[in-house]
Design an enzyme around this catalytic site. Structure first.
Site, mmCIF file in Angstrom:
data_model
loop_
_atom_site.group_PDB
_atom_site.id
_atom_site.type_symbol
_atom_site.label_atom_id
_atom_site.label_comp_id
_atom_site.label_asym_id
_atom_site.label_seq_id
_atom_site.Cartn_x
_atom_site.Cartn_y
_atom_site.Cartn_z
ATOM 1 N N HIS A 1 34.143 35.572 31.928
ATOM 2 C CA HIS A 1 34.938 35.071 33.055
ATOM 3 C C HIS A 1 34.136 35.238 34.356
ATOM 4 O O HIS A 1 34.444 36.078 35.199
ATOM 5 C CB HIS A 1 36.236 35.869 33.118
ATOM 6 C CG HIS A 1 37.315 35.285 33.972
ATOM 7 N ND1 HIS A 1 37.077 34.727 35.207
ATOM 8 C CD2 HIS A 1 38.656 35.184 33.759
ATOM 9 C CE1 HIS A 1 38.219 34.337 35.732
ATOM 10 N NE2 HIS A 1 39.196 34.590 34.866
ATOM 11 N N GLU B 1 32.913 29.536 33.747
ATOM 12 C CA GLU B 1 32.973 30.489 32.642
ATOM 13 C C GLU B 1 32.570 29.859 31.315
ATOM 14 O O GLU B 1 33.031 28.767 30.983
ATOM 15 C CB GLU B 1 34.405 31.030 32.515
ATOM 16 C CG GLU B 1 35.012 31.474 33.829
ATOM 17 C CD GLU B 1 36.515 31.682 33.726
ATOM 18 O OE1 GLU B 1 36.985 32.052 32.625
ATOM 19 O OE2 GLU B 1 37.213 31.472 34.737
#
Length: 282
Positions: A155, A257
């Site tokens: 992330h 991401e």
């Protein structure tokens, strides 16, 4: 000065400080095996870490590169993004060479993880800094007695000068799920992606490198093993509603991401899966 790895703390939490002779730097927290900072040689910080991030050893840390496993976002019954980012990982490997520093951290199932996700697993994240490159490789092994499904992501919160002035190249023609529009499936038709409103997209089967351009610098982004790419920015209202993010935090961050989100990985017992994300400062 030779490359080195120091065991230190960051805001009171145990961390590893990686440095190369060329001047690259990175900080990796043991909580979540989370990269909190990356500075390539001769350049500025390339990740975003919220000044309101909580460092209490259990709350998810806002910023850097959290590891989402065994669930990405709300795509399942677990808490958002799974439990890996709040667990204490252990150091498995540390190595340095003339021009690189490498650490690998490991997380295995225990009573706490099996209480919410009843599977045997071993997760390992390797973090390498070399020249102007940051490499992260996530490996998941099924150590239990039956197959399991999982989704996952790195992330990555990228630090930007000004999000509205940033340009993402390489997503033209790819299909994506737009969470800000009732999860409708759309196709990217622009030469570049400019963030001008809340953005929460999962691009599917992205098979080419991406480029994040700013007015004075660029960043190459490449994924391997992760089929999807998530682009996220909370924009004004969402940013103000997130307690551990400044009201104007959205201006200085852009999440791009590496993810496996649309189709969960089915991992048979005794087998492994891996995915990699590489960032190159240009």
């Amino acid at each position: 000065m030779a490359a080195k790895i120091e065991h230190t703390d960051h805001h009171g939490q145990p961390a590893l400080h990686l440095a190369t002779a060329a001047g690259a730097r990175a900080v990796v927290a043991l909580q979540g095996a989370q990269v909190l900072s990356w500075t390539p040689p001769g350049g500025g910080e390339r990740l975003y870490l919220s000044p309101r991030a909580v460092f209490d050893g259990s709350t998810p840390i806002r910023g850097g590169i959290p590891v989402c496993f065994p669930q990405f976002a709300d795509l399942g019954p677990l808490a958002a993004h799974g439990f890996a980012r709040t667990q204490r990982w252990t150091l498995a490997t540390e190595r340095t060479g003339d021009d690189f520093a490498l650490v690998s951290l490991r997380l295995v199932d225990d009573d706490a993880t099996r209480a919410v996700w009843p599977h045997g697993f071993a997760a390992e994240l390797s973090v390498l800094i070399e020249d102007s490159r940051l490499d992260l490789e996530l490996e998941i092994e099924n150590t239990g007695g039956e197959a399991f499904d999982f989704t996952a992501a790195l992330h990555t919160y990228l630090g930007v000068r000004e999000v509205e002035e940033s340009r993402i190249e390489g997503l033209h023609g790819f299909e994506y799920r737009d969470k800000t529009d009732a999860n409708r499936i759309k196709r990217d038709s622009g030469d570049v992606l400019v963030i001008e409103a809340e953005t929460d997209r999962v691009y599917h089967d992205v098979n080419r490198p991406l480029l994040l351009r700013e007015y004075d610098r660029s960043l190459g982004i490449n994924g391997d093993g992760f089929p999807d790419v998530v682009v996220w920015n909370p924009w004004v209202e969402r940013s103000a509603a997130i307690a551990d993010l400044p009201d104007d935090g959205f201006r200085r961050m852009l999440c791009i991401e590496a993810a496996v989100a649309r189709q969960p990985v089915r991992l048979p017992t005794g087998e492994s899966w891996w995915g990699r994300q590489t960032l190159v400062a240009l």
